[in-house]
Scaffold this active site. Structure first.
Site, short mmCIF file in Angstrom:
data_model
loop_
_atom_site.label_atom_id
_atom_site.label_comp_id
_atom_site.label_asym_id
_atom_site.label_seq_id
_atom_site.Cartn_x
_atom_site.Cartn_y
_atom_site.Cartn_z
N HIS A 163 1.85 34.35 6.46
CA HIS A 163 1.88 33.71 7.47
C HIS A 163 2.92 32.56 7.53
CE1 HIS A 163 -2.22 35.24 8.22
NE2 HIS A 163 -2.38 35.15 6.69
N SER A 284 30.62 25.25 14.09
CA SER A 284 30.19 25.12 15.38
C SER A 284 31.49 24.60 16.12
CB SER A 284 29.15 24.38 15.70
OG SER A 284 29.25 23.58 16.56
N LYS A 290 28.28 21.58 10.86
CA LYS A 290 27.55 23.08 10.80
C LYS A 290 28.23 24.11 9.99
CE LYS A 290 24.50 23.93 13.87
NZ LYS A 290 23.04 24.33 13.51
N GLU A 297 22.43 36.39 10.91
CA GLU A 297 21.84 36.45 12.30
C GLU A 297 22.40 37.54 13.05
OE1 GLU A 297 23.34 32.14 12.72
OE2 GLU A 297 21.94 32.29 14.26
#
Ligand code: ARG
Length: 466
Positions: A163, A284, A290, A297
């Site tokens: 979980h 970024s 970043k 992804e």
């Protein structure tokens, strides 16, 4: 606006008086997608011409002309000198038309007793088999990069999750080897799909079979098929092999998405379990600090295409009457897209995993959170002959007590612990230690370092046979 085209199709125009509408022509063309099949199409045609020669439908001389012509066409396509023509619909008619230019009348006999219906199914089976081989190689590449990381971390401890909550300590190597297992099933599924598609449809012609005595066993042998289709109607109707391939690729895609999700999570600054190499990250345009896990992804996101492609194929085939229907021409775009995505992803993910720096300290530190050894505490009480349900309840009360004091169970004094059961003594603390916890899971499939090492050896042996 569409307009009439003044030429009739040279391969099927015989019964037509009018010419094709230009939109009809471009709408029905599949050449952009199916030219991928050129090499297997040519291989299939050379074998078929030889079978026609053996059946005395063409002379040995005609066969030689055809063969030479096809080999030349193959070279032209490879050298990008071949001119694909949309008005010739597909790869089969483009190649056949070019062959007529090269081999004249002999070439006009190549399609005797053959239909594009059995031809395309034969081509696609050969093509997908080759592509599955490439995919199997890339799965192996990824599995090897996983095993390599796992080998370095057979004793590194991390929190295991259920979980997405801290559950029990595990070894990092054990977690990585879970990925290996998932991929091993993908490997078996694709190998199985490849095995099942090795049935030769050629000789089925349009749907009824051929009247020419072509030797189908000879063709199967030449083209690497294990068996012959036993029903010509089924042979030209069947696209199960495309669906099975796409299905196996979609399960594999789902696996890759889950692996990538973990990598995305672990590389976040909250987790900071791993650091990804610069080659698979981007920055970024506004936030200078970043470093985003874009490759992971994109693999995670792109896997949705494999599911969409499978759904596309299933809905394409659903309700189609037997035998061939033109709808089926759409099958290739779906499965080719899945193959491209999966193969790129497998290669890229192996680079991600190979370059992953692992922050053992952070993972170890988090094994002191989440009352991670509460199950071991219950197991301890079981060993003191308390039935498990009761032991579970006592351990639960101890956890609640620790939490209300902002503590972890291993931080509680022995006098505190004994308030919950007089059977608890000093030896309990070794049960509350995460390292002891992983060492105790020492059975086949367990997380103990010695078991993980054994499984890594099994895996290495398995990979070395491929
Ligand atoms: N391009 C077609 C396909 O991929 C080839 C078969 C066409 N057959 C036909 N009867 N029009 O399915």
């Amino acid at each position: 606006m569409s307009k009439k085209i003044n030429k009739k199709n040279p391969l099927w125009g015989g019964r037509f008086e009018g010419s094709t509408d230009s939109l009809t022509q471009s709408f029905s063309a599949s050449i952009d997608v199916d030219k991928e099949l050129y090499a297997v199409d040519i291989k299939g045609s050379i074998a078929y011409a030889e079978a026609l020669k053996e059946a005395k439908v063409i002379t040995p001389k005609e066969f030689q002309k055809i063969k030479r012509g096809l080999i030349k066409i193959l070279a032209e396509i490879k050298d990008e000198k071949f001119e694909w023509n949309e008005s010739l619909e597909d790869v089969h008619m483009n190649i056949e038309t070019a062959l007529v230019r090269k081999a004249g009348n002999a070439a006009k006999k190549i399609h005797t007793g053959r239909s594009r219906n059995d031809q395309v199914s034969t081509d696609l089976r050969m093509y997908l088999s080759l592509k599955i081989d490439e995919t199997l190689k890339n799965i192996t590449l990824l599995q090897k990069s996983i095993v390599k990381q796992a080998e370095k971390h057979t004793s590194s401890i991390m929190p295991g999750f259920t979980h997405l909550q801290i559950a029990q300590p595990v070894t990092f190597g054990h977690h990585l080897m879970a990925w290996y297992e998932m991929l091993d099933r993908d490997f078996a599924r694709l190998a199985d799909a490849k095995h099942r598609m090795s049935v030769l449809p050629l000789g089925s012609a349009a749907l009824a079979g051929s009247r020419y005595r072509i030797n189908r066993n000879f063709l199967a042998k030449k083209l690497g098929f294990k068996s012959l289709s036993r029903n010509s109607i089924d042979a030209v109707s069947d696209r199960d092999f495309v669906i099975e391939t796409a299905s196996s690729l979609s399960i594999l895609g789902v696996h890759l998405s889950r692996v990538c999700e973990e990598i995305v999570l672990w590389s976040s600054s909250q987790f900071a379990y791993v650091n990804l190499s610069d080659e698979v990250c981007t920055g970024s345009s506004i936030m200078p600090q970043k470093k985003n896990p874009d490759v992971a992804e994109l693999i995670r996101g792109g896997s949705s295409k494999t599911i969409a492609n499978l759904m596309g194929l299933l809905s394409l085939m659903k309700n189609l009457p037997l035998s061939y229907n033109r709808d089926m021409q759409e099958d290739k775009a779906f499965v080719f897209d899945s193959l491209n995505y999966i193969n790129d992803s497998l290669v890229l993910l192996s680079i991600v995993i190979r370059g992953m720096k692992v922050n053992i300290k952070k993972m170890e530190a988090e094994c002191k959170l989440g009352q991670i050894t509460a199950t071991d505490l219950a197991d301890y009480l079981v060993e003191k002959s308390i039935p498990f349900r009761k032991a579970h309840e006592i351990a639960g009360k101890i956890v609640a007590h620790a939490e209300s004091n902002g503590m972890q169970i291993f931080e509680l004094e022995i006098s505190e612990l004994r308030k919950f059961s007089k059977l608890i003594s000093e030896d309990v603390y070794s049960y509350l230690d995460p390292v002891e916890s992983i060492n105790s899971r020492n059975l086949i499939g367990g997380t103990a370092p010695s078991q993980v090492k054994k499984e890594i050896n099994v895996a290495k042996k398995n990979l070395s046979t491929r």
